[in-house]
Design an enzyme around this catalytic site. Structure first.
Site, PDB file in Angstrom:
ATOM      1  N   ILE A   1       0.864  -1.179   0.000  1.00  0.00           N
ATOM      2  CA  ILE A   1       0.000   0.000   0.000  1.00  0.00           C
ATOM      3  C   ILE A   1       0.904   1.234   0.000  1.00  0.00           C
ATOM      4  CG2 ILE A   1      -1.794   1.304   1.226  1.00  0.00           C
ATOM      5  CD1 ILE A   1      -2.748  -1.370   0.225  1.00  0.00           C
ATOM      6  N   HIS A   2       0.703   2.139  -0.969  1.00  0.00           N
ATOM      7  CA  HIS A   2       1.567   3.323  -0.978  1.00  0.00           C
ATOM      8  C   HIS A   2       0.878   4.594  -1.472  1.00  0.00           C
ATOM      9  CE1 HIS A   2       1.808   2.442  -5.286  1.00  0.00           C
ATOM     10  NE2 HIS A   2       2.254   3.668  -5.440  1.00  0.00           N
ATOM     11  N   ARG A   3      -0.265   4.497  -2.133  1.00  0.00           N
ATOM     12  CA  ARG A   3      -0.873   5.692  -2.716  1.00  0.00           C
ATOM     13  C   ARG A   3      -1.425   6.620  -1.641  1.00  0.00           C
ATOM     14  NH1 ARG A   3      -1.072   5.780  -8.048  1.00  0.00           N
ATOM     15  NH2 ARG A   3      -0.689   3.808  -9.143  1.00  0.00           N
TER      16      ARG A   3
ATOM     17  N   ASP B   1      -2.256  -1.407  -4.181  1.00  0.00           N
ATOM     18  CA  ASP B   1      -2.788  -0.251  -4.901  1.00  0.00           C
ATOM     19  C   ASP B   1      -1.802   0.184  -5.980  1.00  0.00           C
ATOM     20  OD1 ASP B   1      -0.793   0.933  -3.389  1.00  0.00           O
ATOM     21  OD2 ASP B   1      -2.137   2.231  -2.236  1.00  0.00           O
TER      22      ASP B   1
END
Length: 347
Positions: free
Chosen positions: A198-200, A271
């Site tokens: 998860i990074h957005r 994501d």
């Protein structure tokens, strides 16, 4: 002799440029490899270059991080100076980062022919910085190398078909260059497990949304290993969250380790645009925690699904299919086709 500037700066671009760099060398085309320094962490830069066989850049601009306008402006200023001092016949840019847009603008304003690898992608979400970068880059560049027929359709609708060539996706080339048998996997990658990234900003900067993701991943029934970069860990700590249940946090992996681990997992929660595509190519089910995707091809055949954060996350993966899908991203010869195009376009 033809001279081509390959301009990279972020993790996905190192991966995409690797096969193209090798194909340029095979055709005895002189390559000027420029790194803007957008991603400067060793795991995001040097390790990936080693994994993919990309040589050390000739020039590193060392731009580093910063707000979008500041970072893009610094890149344009430094790239312009480098390209003036180092004349080339063609500039090649990759993907959809600030490096991509900065290089495209700097080169085209110097009247240098410019090509975009991975042209034509569209998420149709203009709130994504990547969407603005890719659209503006396509309209600035002289030559557009599209990875899929869907991308070609987008370029046709925008009046850019006369600049476009369907080449396939260089990420397939990169994947096929990895010897998965010899790549070590982490100790925790054993038995049945899901992998997650998860990074957005839309997922990490909204406390309610991030909580919904972590809570959903904690209820999958089998272990979920979330590869968490420092920024995500800071957000989790700032919001006072304590991941538990089936969810465990780990440090990020190198590119080859990531793919080798993904290949043996039961599925991927992510994501990331690139990872959902890599999961599709490797035949791994994927749950994409986003409202849209620039890779709609992955949604065919129940191999990838778009979801919003919440309790449904844990229940989605078992509904998906494993196994290889159609070769919509090409046959692993995209870099060769791209270089063949370069030879035709600049000679």
């Amino acid at each position: 002799m033809i001279r081509v500037a390959n301009i990279v700066g972020a993790r996905p671009q190192f991966i995409k440029a690797g096969p193209v760099s090798k194909a340029l060398k095979f055709q005895q085309i002189d390559e000027l490899l420029i790194n803007t320094g957008q991603h400067y962490d060793p795991l995001m830069s040097q390790r990936i270059m080693q994994d993919i066989g990309l040589r050390q850049p000739d020039i590193n601009l060392g731009v580093g991080s910063g707000p979008h306008a500041v970072q893009t402006g610094r890149m344009m200023e430094r790239l312009e100076a480098v390209l003036v001092e180092n004349p080339v016949d063609l500039v090649v840019v990759y993907g959809d980062t600030n490096t991509t847009l900065a290089a495209a603008i700097a080169a085209t304003k110097l009247d240098i022919p410019t090509a975009h690898v991975e042209a034509g992608l569209r998420s149709f979400n203009r709130k994504m910085p990547e969407e603005l970068n890719r659209v503006l880059t396509d309209h600035a560049c002289d030559f557009l190398y599209a990875p899929t027929q869907t991308a070609m359709g987008h370029l046709e609708r925008e009046g850019l078909l006369d600049r476009a060539t369907l080449t396939g996706d260089v990420m397939v080339d990169a994947l096929e260059s990895i010897d998965f048998i010899s790549v070590p996997r982490p100790e925790w990658a054993d038995g049945e497990f899901y992998l997650a990234t998860i990074h957005r900003a839309e997922n990490t900067d909204d406390g309610d949304r991030l909580s919904g993701i972590l809570d959903g991943l904690a209820t999958t029934g089998i272990p979920v290993h979330l590869l968490a970069h420092p920024r995500l860990r800071r957000q989790i700590e700032q919001f006072g969250m304590e991941p538990g249940g089936s969810l465990t946090l780990h440090d990020p992996l190198s590119y080859s380790e990531m793919l080798a681990t993904l290949q043996t997992s039961r599925g991927l929660y992510t994501d990331s645009g690139g990872l959902q595509k890599e999961a599709y190519i490797l035949g791994v089910p994927c749950v994409t925690i986003r409202d849209e995707t620039e890779w709609p091809e992955t949604l065919a055949g129940s191999r990838n699904v778009l979801v919003t954060p919440g309790p449904n996350l844990g229940a989605m993966m078992p509904t998906l299919d494993a196994g290889l899908g159609q070769k919509v991203f090409g046959d692993g010869t995209a870099a060769r086709r791209i270089v063949e195009c370069i030879l035709m376009e600049v000679t």
